[in-house]
Design a protein around this motif. Structure first.
Motif, short mmCIF file in Angstrom:
data_model
loop_
_atom_site.label_atom_id
_atom_site.label_comp_id
_atom_site.label_asym_id
_atom_site.label_seq_id
_atom_site.Cartn_x
_atom_site.Cartn_y
_atom_site.Cartn_z
N PRO A 82 0.83 -1.21 0.00
CA PRO A 82 0.00 0.00 0.00
C PRO A 82 0.86 1.26 0.00
CG PRO A 82 -0.01 -1.06 2.15
CD PRO A 82 0.68 -2.00 1.23
N ASP A 83 0.32 2.32 -0.61
CA ASP A 83 1.01 3.61 -0.62
C ASP A 83 0.91 4.21 0.77
OD1 ASP A 83 1.47 3.21 -3.27
OD2 ASP A 83 -0.25 4.37 -3.94
N SER A 84 2.03 4.47 1.38
CA SER A 84 2.02 4.99 2.74
C SER A 84 3.28 5.82 2.96
CB SER A 84 1.95 3.86 3.77
OG SER A 84 3.09 3.02 3.66
N MET A 85 3.27 6.56 4.06
CA MET A 85 4.42 7.35 4.47
C MET A 85 4.40 7.44 5.99
SD MET A 85 3.08 11.15 3.51
CE MET A 85 2.75 10.63 1.85
N ARG A 86 5.51 7.84 6.55
CA ARG A 86 5.61 7.94 8.00
C ARG A 86 5.86 9.40 8.39
NH1 ARG A 86 8.32 2.71 7.83
NH2 ARG A 86 10.37 3.70 7.81
N VAL A 87 5.21 9.81 9.48
CA VAL A 87 5.32 11.18 9.98
C VAL A 87 5.82 11.12 11.42
CG1 VAL A 87 4.10 13.33 10.38
CG2 VAL A 87 3.40 11.84 8.51
N ALA A 88 6.84 11.89 11.72
CA ALA A 88 7.40 11.94 13.07
C ALA A 88 6.77 13.11 13.82
CB ALA A 88 8.92 12.09 13.02
N VAL A 89 5.99 12.81 14.88
CA VAL A 89 5.34 13.83 15.70
C VAL A 89 5.51 13.44 17.17
CG1 VAL A 89 3.67 14.52 13.94
CG2 VAL A 89 3.14 12.62 15.47
N LYS A 90 4.81 14.18 18.06
CA LYS A 90 4.78 13.86 19.48
C LYS A 90 3.52 13.06 19.79
CE LYS A 90 8.56 16.09 20.57
NZ LYS A 90 9.75 15.39 21.10
N SER A 96 -4.57 18.27 13.46
CA SER A 96 -4.27 19.53 12.77
C SER A 96 -2.78 19.67 12.48
CB SER A 96 -4.76 20.70 13.62
OG SER A 96 -4.15 20.66 14.92
N GLU A 97 -1.93 19.18 13.39
CA GLU A 97 -0.49 19.27 13.16
C GLU A 97 -0.06 18.35 12.02
OE1 GLU A 97 1.77 18.86 16.77
OE2 GLU A 97 0.08 19.51 18.00
N VAL A 98 -0.63 17.15 11.97
CA VAL A 98 -0.31 16.24 10.88
C VAL A 98 -0.79 16.80 9.55
CG1 VAL A 98 -0.66 13.90 9.99
CG2 VAL A 98 -0.40 14.27 12.44
#
Length: 372
Positions: A82-90, A96-98
């Motif tokens: 699947p098309d996906s990506m990873r986001v580094a957050v807290k 809203s931040e994503v």
């Protein structure tokens, strides 16, 4: 209650007692005559609430920790990859931040950013997340598939960690194939030597293997020749040392003098064997001048012709470009032009394909211009 003829009856309030001496009382909570009721206990004085406040239980707040959110594009979650990506957050980040980070990565306009929908999955149900919801480790996003965009190279938090290339699997060398050769050494005694050699070995290599079986060590490959052996073996054929042996067979030793006699007695068989042994020479790339004749003027007293310099290995596609340059043709006219060969025997013409090799005399048709 009064007693009346052995039975009881209830006295009413207005009824006179008259001469009744005995009255029965039922269901009355009365104290015994002469007893005094115990005084009711005095009510306890009201207690004043204490002014001291009890300590509130201590609330422990979880510290914000790094969290990697996997965004899967909705519609591809069932694909093998699947098309996906990873986001580094807290861990305490909100949707809203994503959304903001996705917009920065894909360079989205405000309208495209607002159209994005972030969805969470609970067992088999999907729910649209609000901007105030806290993010989870697995989130689905709708609206990116229609944009057909890829993250910019500078957006490192959104990119998957580059995977190190896997080392190419080392191919195991293919095991060589072997064939069985039976060599007749002495015909009167029918003495044969069995050999096992690699497939596609030369006759010279067969002779080298045969000499290694000589216990005296005096035999040399150049001291004898080999010829086919058997009922169906051709007569008068001496195998050349460079002849390739690709299948199991029977051979026979012959002396150098015997081999020379066979070659003189059967020259035709020897020439045929030589053709099978010697590969045809590769064509050489030499200069060549091709003469082109205009097909519509071939029967004129003086046909229209011009010459083009090329080589013997040039292709028709190369000549097409040279003809267009000589005749000053544009791309469309050069593509419409036909180049032809003469049919062997001189009875007609056939179109030349671009991948074919040129000939010395060729013909052209559908040419708008002709060189002066």
């Amino acid at each position: 209650i009064r007693l009346n003829s052995g039975s009881f009856g209830t006295l009413k309030e207005h009824e006179k007692i008259a001469q009744r001496k005995t009255i029965f009382v039922h269901s009355a909570s009365l104290a015994s005559p002469g007893s005094e009721e115990a005084p009711a206990p005095a009510p306890a004085p009201p207690t004043r609430p204490s002014t001291e406040q009890k300590p509130k239980p201590e609330v422990k707040h979880r510290s914000s920790e790094p969290l990697t959110v996997t965004l899967t594009i909705l519609g591809t979650q069932d694909d093998p990859e699947p098309d996906s990506m990873r986001v580094a957050v807290k861990s305490d980040s909100h949707v809203s931040e994503v959304r903001k980070k996705v917009a920065e990565t894909f360079k989205l306009s405000p309208s495209e950013t607002t159209a994005l929908k972030f969805i969470s999955k609970n067992t088999s149900n999907f729910r649209t997340m609000l901007n105030s919801d806290k993010v989870k480790e697995q989130v689905y996003v709708r609206g990116l598939a229609t944009l057909q965009l890829k993250p910019k190279r500078e957006a490192a938090p959104f990119e998957d960690k580059p995977q190190e290339p896997k080392p190419a699997a080392r191919q195991q060398p293919k095991a060589p194939e072997y064939i069985d050769i039976s060599v007749l050494v002495d015909r009167p005694s029918n003495f044969r030597v069995p050999l096992k050699i690699k497939k596609d070995s030369t006759v010279w290599q067969v002779k080298e293997t045969l000499t290694q079986t000589d216990p005296t060590g005096r035999s040399k490959p150049e001291m004898f020749c080999l010829k086919p052996c058997g009922k169906d073996a051709p007569v008068g054929v001496v195998l050349d040392d460079q002849r390739v042996v690709s299948s199991s067979c029977s051979l026979e030793i012959c002396t150098l003098q015997e081999a020379a006699n066979l070659q003189r007695q059967h020259p035709a068989q020897q020439q045929q064997q030589q053709r099978q042994t010697t590969p045809p020479p590769e064509p050489k790339d030499e200069p060549l001048t091709v003469t082109f004749t205009r097909l519509t003027t071939i029967e004129d007293p003086i046909p229209q012709r011009f010459e083009v310099a090329c080589t013997t290995l040039s292709r028709v596609s190369e000549l097409r470009g040279k003809i267009a340059e000589v005749c000053n043709l544009d791309t469309q006219a050069a593509r419409r032009m036909k180049i032809l060969f003469r049919v062997p025997g001189g009875k007609g013409f056939m179109s030349a394909k671009d991948e074919e090799v040129v000939a010395k005399d060729m013909f052209v048709h559908n040419v708008d211009r002709w060189p002066a």
